[in-house]
Design a protein around this motif. Structure first.
Motif, mmCIF file in Angstrom:
data_model
loop_
_atom_site.group_PDB
_atom_site.id
_atom_site.type_symbol
_atom_site.label_atom_id
_atom_site.label_comp_id
_atom_site.label_asym_id
_atom_site.label_seq_id
_atom_site.Cartn_x
_atom_site.Cartn_y
_atom_site.Cartn_z
ATOM 1 N N MET A 1 0.843 -1.212 0.051
ATOM 2 C CA MET A 1 0.113 0.108 -0.124
ATOM 3 C C MET A 1 0.872 1.229 -0.152
ATOM 4 S SD MET A 1 -3.118 -1.200 2.693
ATOM 5 C CE MET A 1 -3.972 0.591 2.491
ATOM 6 N N VAL A 2 1.922 1.135 0.878
ATOM 7 C CA VAL A 2 2.422 2.735 1.110
ATOM 8 C C VAL A 2 3.681 2.816 0.197
ATOM 9 C CG1 VAL A 2 4.501 1.700 2.592
ATOM 10 C CG2 VAL A 2 3.759 4.070 2.853
ATOM 11 N N VAL B 1 1.975 4.128 -3.083
ATOM 12 C CA VAL B 1 1.673 5.861 -2.925
ATOM 13 C C VAL B 1 3.033 6.162 -3.027
ATOM 14 C CG1 VAL B 1 1.232 7.330 -0.973
ATOM 15 C CG2 VAL B 1 -0.041 5.378 -1.147
ATOM 16 N N GLU C 1 3.796 6.410 -6.980
ATOM 17 C CA GLU C 1 2.858 7.165 -7.825
ATOM 18 C C GLU C 1 3.000 8.859 -7.218
ATOM 19 O OE1 GLU C 1 -2.065 8.177 -8.104
ATOM 20 O OE2 GLU C 1 -1.255 6.057 -7.522
ATOM 21 N N LYS C 2 3.073 9.215 -6.264
ATOM 22 C CA LYS C 2 3.078 10.225 -5.818
ATOM 23 C C LYS C 2 4.430 11.089 -5.484
ATOM 24 C CE LYS C 2 -1.379 10.773 -5.716
ATOM 25 N NZ LYS C 2 -2.112 11.683 -6.459
ATOM 26 N N LYS D 1 -0.806 12.241 0.644
ATOM 27 C CA LYS D 1 -0.663 11.390 -0.537
ATOM 28 C C LYS D 1 -1.275 10.308 -0.365
ATOM 29 C CE LYS D 1 3.681 13.683 -1.804
ATOM 30 N NZ LYS D 1 5.286 13.654 -1.677
ATOM 31 N N PHE D 2 -1.026 9.572 0.868
ATOM 32 C CA PHE D 2 -1.802 8.241 1.026
ATOM 33 C C PHE D 2 -3.089 8.249 0.930
ATOM 34 C CE2 PHE D 2 -3.119 4.730 3.310
ATOM 35 C CZ PHE D 2 -2.028 3.569 3.435
ATOM 36 N N GLU D 3 -3.875 9.387 1.380
ATOM 37 C CA GLU D 3 -5.310 9.423 1.282
ATOM 38 C C GLU D 3 -5.921 9.767 0.014
ATOM 39 O OE1 GLU D 3 -7.044 11.585 4.645
ATOM 40 O OE2 GLU D 3 -6.180 10.203 6.016
ATOM 41 N N GLU D 4 -4.888 10.570 -0.782
ATOM 42 C CA GLU D 4 -5.299 10.797 -2.187
ATOM 43 C C GLU D 4 -5.566 9.482 -2.919
ATOM 44 O OE1 GLU D 4 -2.446 13.348 -3.956
ATOM 45 O OE2 GLU D 4 -2.948 15.062 -2.698
ATOM 46 N N VAL D 5 -4.709 8.464 -2.466
ATOM 47 C CA VAL D 5 -4.747 7.153 -3.304
ATOM 48 C C VAL D 5 -5.767 6.303 -2.707
ATOM 49 C CG1 VAL D 5 -3.201 4.756 -3.798
ATOM 50 C CG2 VAL D 5 -2.294 7.204 -4.056
ATOM 51 N N HIS D 6 -5.795 6.134 -1.383
ATOM 52 C CA HIS D 6 -6.601 5.220 -0.731
ATOM 53 C C HIS D 6 -7.794 5.679 -0.133
ATOM 54 C CE1 HIS D 6 -3.621 1.999 -1.280
ATOM 55 N NE2 HIS D 6 -2.674 2.728 -0.838
ATOM 56 N N PHE E 1 -5.236 6.683 5.770
ATOM 57 C CA PHE E 1 -3.797 6.822 6.680
ATOM 58 C C PHE E 1 -3.971 6.379 8.351
ATOM 59 C CE2 PHE E 1 -0.125 8.851 8.419
ATOM 60 C CZ PHE E 1 0.562 8.438 7.683
#
Length: 259
Positions: free
Chosen positions: A160-161, A164, A167-168, A211-216, A221
């Motif tokens: 998961m991380v 991120v 991608e970010k 960034k994590f919450e933009e993806v997931h 987070f």
């Protein structure tokens, strides 16, 4: 010198790519160990290590990079990292063993205060990210103690991380390693390494939560961090600086990862 690292340093120089396929190639490992120089013999140690690495560890799988540790209980000691290589490299005979032995014994060992145990780390290609042709400079190394029975959960959270980060933050190189012979006593199960150029990077907010919450998704987070706390028993962090003067191979990293 401890026999296993001594043996490891004698494997012939082979060239391996870190761009692995799951089915056809062995996974790769690196070996690491910490050296302390005698306080009154630092000049002699440096000269001996420099000449030894230039002669015996200047290319291929047996290339060695030396890093100076900048903080913590190992501050100003030297971390030697050798590899990458597959385990099958240990099955090869060394044509330079006698010369290597003699040089190490005569020109390095007399100036060592101590040498810590050797650790073999498995490189996880798909969880790592190396931009094309970056150079080693400074490393932030986090070593995690993983709770018993939580390996698969750890891998799932790392997927998961690291997804991120790829991608970010594609400009930031990082690598994931797991200890091939982990011990409940050592607490050294997982190593997460960030590579950066300027110390100012340490003072910047990397905005990982955003960034994590933009993806997931929103709130993901906090859920992730709670799960990670349940998976791990704690961690230690060190800052390493590449020491070109003592290294056998240069700072250029020409390998690639499967992003």
């Amino acid at each position: 010198m401890k026999s296993i690292f001594y043996w490891m340093m004698l494997i012939p120089f082979l060239v391996f790519s870190q761009n692995q396929s799951d089915n056809n190639e062995e996974y790769l490992i690196v070996g690491s160990t910490i050296f302390s120089a005698k306080s009154d013999k630092i000049k002699e140690f440096s000269e001996g290590m420099k000449n030894h690495n230039e002669q015996f560890h200047a290319e291929g799988a047996m290339g060695v990079r030396i890093f100076t540790i900048m903080n913590g209980q190992n501050a100003y000691d030297y971390m030697a990292v050798i590899g990458p290589m597959p385990w099958s490299a240990f099955d090869e005979a060394s044509p330079t063993q006698e010369a290597h032995d003699e040089d190490w014994t005569n020109n390095v060992i007399p100036y060592l205060e101590s040498e810590e145990e050797v650790t073999f780390w498995r490189f996880h290609n798909k969880l790592s990210h190396f931009p094309s042709n970056f150079e080693m400079s400074k490393l932030r190394v986090s070593v995690w103690d993983i709770a018993r029975g939580k390996y698969e959960d750890m891998i799932s959270k790392l997927e998961m991380v690291t997804g991120v980060l790829k991608e970010k933050s594609p400009e930031t190189p990082f690598a994931i390693y797991t200890n091939e012979f982990s011990s409940t006593n050592s607490g050294q199960d997982l190593s997460v390494v960030y590579f950066f150029d300027d110390f100012a990077w340490l003072g910047k907010d990397q905005k990982l939560k955003e960034k994590f919450e933009e993806v997931h998704g929103a709130g993901s987070f906090n859920s992730f961090t709670q799960d990670w706390m349940n998976i791990t028993n704690g961690a230690s962090q060190e800052l390493w600086v590449y020491n070109q003067n003592l290294s056998g191979i240069g700072p250029q990293v020409t390998t690639s990862t499967e992003d």
